[in-house]
Scaffold this active site. Structure first.
Site, short mmCIF file in Angstrom:
data_model
loop_
_atom_site.label_atom_id
_atom_site.label_comp_id
_atom_site.label_asym_id
_atom_site.label_seq_id
_atom_site.Cartn_x
_atom_site.Cartn_y
_atom_site.Cartn_z
N GLU A 262 -15.01 -39.13 -8.62
CA GLU A 262 -14.17 -38.21 -7.63
C GLU A 262 -14.62 -36.75 -8.08
O GLU A 262 -14.36 -36.47 -9.23
CB GLU A 262 -12.72 -38.67 -7.47
CG GLU A 262 -12.01 -37.79 -6.37
CD GLU A 262 -10.66 -37.98 -6.47
OE1 GLU A 262 -9.75 -37.35 -5.68
OE2 GLU A 262 -9.92 -38.55 -7.39
N LYS A 338 -11.89 -38.80 2.38
CA LYS A 338 -10.55 -39.43 2.11
C LYS A 338 -9.64 -39.33 3.19
O LYS A 338 -9.26 -38.35 3.71
CB LYS A 338 -9.94 -39.05 0.64
CG LYS A 338 -8.75 -39.54 0.18
CD LYS A 338 -8.18 -38.78 -1.29
CE LYS A 338 -7.10 -39.52 -1.73
NZ LYS A 338 -6.93 -39.08 -3.04
N CYS A 391 -9.81 -42.75 -5.16
CA CYS A 391 -8.54 -42.58 -6.03
C CYS A 391 -7.39 -43.24 -5.52
O CYS A 391 -7.56 -44.67 -5.33
CB CYS A 391 -8.19 -40.92 -6.25
SG CYS A 391 -7.10 -40.80 -7.69
#
Length: 512
Positions: A262, A338, A391
Site C-alpha cells: 500500500e 479504497k 489494508c
C-alpha cells in the site's frame, strides 16, 4: 469463589474481558479465552436485573477491547505532534464505544436465559453473532478481530468459516466455554456434547496446503522494510525506490505478477495534474523507472495515491488511496480506489468543526481521502482477475469480493508499520479467514510485515516476518469453487443466530 464473584461482578467481568483477548494473535492463549467466557457466563447467570446484565456485558467488552486493540496506541506516535499517551486515551475511548456491542449481547442473552445455563449458552452465542455483525457496519463499522479469529489455531475448526462465516465461528467458542462452565457445575449430560464437538474440531489435524498447479502464474511479493517514520520524509523517494528495486530485480525472464505494498511510492502515476503537484517527478518519468525493474510480460500491482480536483481543475480537493496495475510497456491497465476508509486516519469526520477547535491534526494532511465504490476486480489479462482490498478493508467479512465479477485471488496491500507488534499478526489472521470464507487465495504485501501468500483454505504458504526486508517468489495458489459463504454471505451466520435464539426460547418454554 462463586461468592467472591457475586460480590464483585463488574470487576470480574472487566478482568474476564481483558484476559479473553489474549486468545488473539500474537499470544494465541485460546484456553484462557474459553475459561474467561465461562467465567463471564457464570457472572451473568447470577445478576438480578437487565441493567446489571447490560453493565456486566459492557465491562466485559471494555476489558476485551482495551487489551485486544492496544496496538492502536502505536499508530498515534506517527501522527504529527501527537504524544504517545494520547494513543492510550484513544484506545480507551474507542473501547468505551465498542463495549456497547457485548453489552447488548449480554442483555439479550440474559433476558432469554437468565436462570438456566443450558438456555443462556445458545442465547448468548446467538446474540454475540448479531452484535458482531452490527459492529461491522454501524457508524461505518470497526470489526477488528471478531471472536471467531481465535479459532484459527484449533485444528479444522476455522474451516467451518466457509459455511457459517467468521461471525458464526464464535458459536463454537461459546460451545467450548459453555461446556467448561457446565462441567464445573457437574452438569455432565449437558456439558459432554458441547465439549466433544469442540474437542473433535480442535484435535482434527490441520489440512495440508493444496499443491499449486504448474500452470499457475508466477508471483513476486515484496516487503521492503520501510518504516512509517521514513516513508514520507522529503528526499527519501530514491532510497525508497532503491529498496523496492533491490527486492524486485531478478535474473529469469519468465513473466510474473509483482506485488508492492500500500502507498508503495509517494509519486503520482496518472497524467493530467497541474505540474506543481508532481514535485519535479512527472508520471512519465516515474513509470519509466518502474518499468525498468520489470521483464517483458510482467505486471506490477502497487499502491499509490490519486488526486481529485475541484471543478476548476486547478486545486486538489481530495485524494484516493489507490492500487494501480501497470504492464511492462508503462501502461496503467487498472485502478482500484479504497472504499472503506479509516476514520481519523484517512479522513476527519466533521472536519469543519474539529478543525475550528484545533483538532485537524488527528488526520494527517490538509484534505480527506475520498472513498471508492466498493469491491471491484481488476483484469490482469493472462494473469487472471485480481480482487483488491486495501489494508484494513480485508477485515470486513462478506464485503471483500465483487460477486458479479469474481476474481481469481485477492490482493491485500497493507501498511502495517502503524500497527505495533500486535496489529500485524491480527491483521494476517483476519486475511486468512477471508481466504477460507471466499475460497480465494490472498496475497499480502506490506512495508514492514507480515507479507504472505495464503491459499484458498487459509493456509500460509510463505511469509516474510515483521521488521525484515524480503521477497516471496512462487506461483499463485489456485482458487476453489465459490463456497457457501461466497454465495450467501452474512445471511448464513445471521440465520444461525436466529436458530440459536429460537432454540434457546424453545428449551426454556419446554422446561416450564
Amino acid at each position: 469463589m462463586q461468592k467472591i464473584v457475586a460480590r464483585h461482578p463488574y470487576g470480574f467481568s472487566l478482568l474476564a474481558g481483558g484476559l479473553s483477548a489474549t486468545g488473539f494473535a500474537p499470544l494465541n492463549l485460546w484456553p484462557l479465552t474459553l475459561a474467561m467466557l465461562a467465567l463471564w457466563m457464570a457472572i451473568l447467570i447470577q445478576v438480578q436485573s437487565r441493567k446489571a446484565a447490560l453493565f456486566s456485558g459492557w465491562m466485559f467488552g471494555l476489558g476485551h477491547f482495551i487489551i485486544g486493540l492496544n496496538w492502536i496506541a502505536k499508530a498515534f506516535t506517527f501522527q504529527a505532534a501527537m504524544p504517545e499517551w494520547l494513543g492510550y486515551v484513544a484506545v480507551v475511548l474507542l473501547s468505551l464505544y465498542l463495549a456497547v456491542f457485548p453489552a447488548l449481547a449480554a442483555l439479550g442473552g440474559w433476558s432469554i436465559g437468565k436462570d438456566r445455563p443450558v438456555v443462556l449458552i445458545p442465547a448468548l452465542a446467538g446474540m454475540w453473532i448479531i452484535t458482531e455483525w452490527l459492529r461491522s457496519w454501524v457508524f461505518s463499522g470497526f470489526i477488528w478481530s471478531p471472536l471467531g479469529t481465535i479459532a484459527l489455531p484449533l485444528g479444522r475448526m476455522a474451516d467451518l468459516t466457509m459455511f457459517i462465516g467468521s461471525y458464526g465461528l464464535s458459536v463454537l467458542l461459546f460451545a467450548g466455554a459453555g461446556g467448561l462452565w457446565l462441567l464445573f457445575q457437574k452438569k455432565w449430560q449437558a456439558a459432554l456434547p458441547l465439549l466433544l464437538v469442540f474437542a473433535g474440531l480442535s484435535l482434527w489435524p490441520h489440512h495440508q496446503a493444496t499443491p499449486i498447479a504448474a500452470n499457475q502464474p508466477l508471483i513476486t511479493v515484496v516487503q521492503p522494510n520501510i518504516g512509517q517514520q521514513d516513508k514520507w520524509q522529503a528526499g527519501y523517494e530514491e532510497q525508497n525506490l532503491t529498496k523496492l528495486a533491490q527486492l524486485t530485480l531478478r535474473e529469469d525472464d519468465k513473466p510474473r505478477i509483482i506485488f508492492w505494498p500500500e502507498a508503495a511510492i509517494p509519486d503520482y502515476l496518472e497524467t493530467g495534474y497541474p505540474a506543481r503537484y508532481y514535485y519535479g517527478r512527472p508520471p512519465e518519468f516515474v513509470r519509466q523507472q518502474l518499468s525498468g525493474l520489470m521483464k517483458p510480460g510482467d505486471m506490477l500491482v502497487l499502491g499509490a495515491l490519486k488526486l481529485e480536483f475541484d471543478e476548476a481543475g486547478g486545486r486538489a480537493a481530495g485524494a484516493r488511496n489507490s492500487v494501480f496495475a501497470m504492464d511492462a510497456q508503462r501502461e496503467l491497465v487498472g485502478r482500484y480506489d479504497k472504499a472503506h476508509l479509516v476514520p481519523y486516519g484517512e479522513y476527519l469526520p466533521m472536519r469543519p468543526f474539529l478543525s475550528a477547535i484545533g483538532l485537524s491534526r488527528l488526520a494527517p494532511g490538509d484534505f480527506d481521502f475520498w472513498p471508492g465504490p466498493g469491491a471491484r476486480s481488476i483484469d490482469l489479462g493472462k494473469f487472471g482477475k485480481a480482487g483488491i482490498q486495501v489494508c484494513y478493508e480485508i477485515i470486513f467479512s462478506g464485503q471483500v469480493v465483487d460477486p458479479e465479477n469474481r476474481p481469481d485471488f485477492i490482493f491485500n496491500p497493507s501498511n502495517d508499520a502503524w500497527f505495533g507488534s500486535w496489529g500485524p499478526p491480527q491483521h494476517l489472521a483476519q486475511a486468512r479467514l477471508r481466504a477460507i470464507e471466499e475460497g480465494l487465495p490472498v496475497i499480502r504485501s506490506t512495508p514492514t510485515g507480515i507479507s504472505a501468500v495464503i491459499d484458498a483454505q487459509g493456509t500460509i504458504i510463505a511469509s516474510v516476518p515483521m521488521a525484515q526486508a524480503g521477497r516471496i517468489d512462487g506461483r499463485l495458489p489456485q482458487a476453489s469453487a465459490p463456497t457457501l459463504f461466497a454465495r450467501f454471505g452474512n445471511a448464513l451466520p445471521l440465520g444461525l443466530a436466529i436458530i440459536l435464539l429460537l432454540s434457546a426460547i424453545a428449551i426454556r418454554v419446554r422446561a416450564r
